[in-house]
Design an enzyme around this catalytic site. Structure first.
Site, PDB file in Angstrom:
ATOM      1  N   HIS A 155       0.808  -1.212   0.000  1.00 16.60           N
ATOM      2  CA  HIS A 155       0.000   0.000   0.000  1.00 16.60           C
ATOM      3  C   HIS A 155       0.845   1.266   0.000  1.00 16.60           C
ATOM      4  CE1 HIS A 155      -4.042  -1.830   0.852  1.00 16.60           C
ATOM      5  NE2 HIS A 155      -3.250  -2.841   1.159  1.00 16.60           N
ATOM      6  N   ASP A 179       3.717   9.371  -1.233  1.00 14.37           N
ATOM      7  CA  ASP A 179       2.562   8.599  -0.787  1.00 14.37           C
ATOM      8  C   ASP A 179       2.304   7.472  -1.777  1.00 14.37           C
ATOM      9  OD1 ASP A 179       0.578   8.104   1.067  1.00 14.37           O
ATOM     10  OD2 ASP A 179      -0.301  10.102   0.908  1.00 14.37           O
TER      11      ASP A 179
END
Length: 475
Positions: A160, A368
């Protein structure tokens, strides 16, 4: 139909899709096939002289057709596996912050130990045709531990967070072992094509992997399929949250309170990867460079508490307190506070109303994996008068959301200029950009993510998903 087994550091409640995070991502797939979700309970057991007390029991409960199975961690394992290797080594390095990494040798031992514990406790619960889906950086070596115990199931892994480029990855002591562990999986999913490129370059240069095709690599006597599977959101569920009482009430309250002002919004965990100080500095630059925004624009920055036992987060909190206080002191008026900084959690059911009331969302992480706030903001907008998204080019979401205003968050002046452009953009341009963004996130929503990854895992070549994996001794 094969049963789905999800393994993650923490489990979620598949009955509560509004909870966000992994519960939204896999809850529906677990409910469709019946399945098992395995992970840490979140509880820490003090050993009191018995080191194996926390190894002895798993805790199981049935929720509909889904079995939730958890185990506790000892204090030692929590400190070395979770606070240590996962969040003081892997998290900073994978987010390009080598300066914040703590390469204590005790941490990797705890990380290996907990992954072995997960494997030992999970194996007896498995059926021969189960599909196993392992999530995130906490559990990179789990498949290797399972293979060492004889598990021959198809096992997929999804990361992730970002995959760093080879030279940054190589800064981790024992990085070779860590990356070799990924070849015990049959399918590795990453958030972006950039992440796939970084991984492929690493294994080709460091492990001399053979590229069999665009998505297939061969190394360590294993063939691995790797691909980009950008995670999405459940748009319909999010719209329902927006239309529910809490969402509507928040929107109406914010619209009334800020009727004379334009609202800018940031929603993040308090984390050094999110670029919060740079964002606040960009807002200060906006007020300095474009004085027409004084007494007219307000930044609401929500920074939820996160990993507060890790020292770097204390430093960040103090920095944010200082920056926000300085701006309010320098620019504030009796009836206007430029920055409203909120260091606590805001209920998810209230967020859609807050998104919709905002003219601009600032999603400007330094790095991110994806960032779902960007997608939630798009989904919450009024199509006839949408707000504008200012998005860091270093978020995984930037590969998909090209109609947002993409910025370099390190460039304070450039980010301020982008915010001003967002605030002054014509309605026609905002509508056109929003239409394109909404279409894309609807096409690649969380259901697409789940089904695409699981279909790929089901169809991995049979000669790949076979038996124990060599070259992982000592895991």
């Amino acid at each position: 139909m094969s049963r789905l087994v999800v393994v993650s550091n923490r489990t979620g409640d598949p009955r509560n899709p509004a909870a966000g995070g992994l519960a939204v991502a896999v809850g529906e797939s677990l409910r469709q096939t019946g399945g098992l979700w395995f992970g840490w309970s979140g509880k820490i057991q003090d050993e009191h002289g018995d080191e194996k007390a926390h190894y002895d029991d798993v805790h199981a409960q049935t929720v509909g057709d889904v079995q939730l199975v958890t185990l506790d961690l000892s204090r030692r394992d929590y400190e070395t596996y979770y606070l240590g290797y996962a969040n003081s080594v892997l998290w900073p390095v994978f987010h390009y912050r080598l300066d914040l990494a703590d390469f204590d040798i005790r941490f990797v031992a705890g990380y290996r130990r907990v992954n072995e514990l997960f494997a030992r406790k999970l194996l007896p619960l498995l059926r021969s045709d189960d599909l196993i889906w392992v999530h995130d950086y906490h559990l990179i070596p789990l498949a290797a531990a399972l293979r060492a115990l004889g598990c021959g199931n198809r096992i997929g892994f999804f990361l992730h967070i970002p995959m760093p480029p080879p030279l940054i990855m190589a800064a981790i002591p024992e990085h070779e072992w860590l990356m070799k562990s990924l070849f015990a999986y049959d399918l590795v999913g990453l958030q972006s094509e950039s992440d796939v490129t970084h991984f492929c370059h690493y294994v080709e240069s460091e492990a001399h992997a053979e590229r069999l095709s665009r998505e297939r690599l061969r190394a360590f006597n294993r063939t691995l399929r790797v691909g980009a599977y950008p995670i999405g959101i459940d748009i319909d569920e999010f719209v329902r949250l927006a239309e529910a009482k809490d969402g509507r009430d928040m929107f109406l309250r914010m619209r009334e309170e800020y009727s004379r002002r334009r609202l800018l919004l940031g929603v993040d965990r308090l984390d050094y990867s999110k670029g919060l100080p740079q964002r606040v500095e960009a807002f200060r630059e906006l007020l300095a460079r474009y004085p027409e925004n004084r007494n007219r624009a307000t930044l609401i920055q929500i920074a939820s508490p996160s990993r507060e036992k890790v020292g770097a987060y204390d430093d960040l909190r103090r920095q944010m307190d200082s920056l926000c206080g300085a701006i309010n002191g320098d620019y504030g008026e009796l009836d206007w506070m430029p920055v409203r900084y909120i260091h606590r959690n805001v209920a998810r059911k209230r967020l859609p109303g807050l998104y919709r009331a905002s003219r601009v969302a600032l999603v400007t992480p330094l790095r991110d994996g994806m960032n779902l706030v960007a997608k939630e903001f798009i989904a919450a907008q009024d199509p006839a008068d949408p707000g504008m998204l200012v998005l860091s080019r270093f978020a995984g979401a930037a590969e998909q959301l090209k109609e947002a205003l993409l910025v370099n968050p390190y460039d304070i002046e450039g980010t301020a200029q982008a915010i001003e452009r967002a605030l002054t953009m014509s309605a026609d341009e905002r509508i056109q950009r929003h239409d394109a963004l909404l279409s894309r996130i609807r096409k690649h929503d969380v259901h697409w993510w789940c089904s695409t990854f699981l279909q790929a895992l089901k169809h991995v070549e049979q000669d790949v998903a076979c038996g124990p994996t060599p070259h992982h001794e000592g895991l």
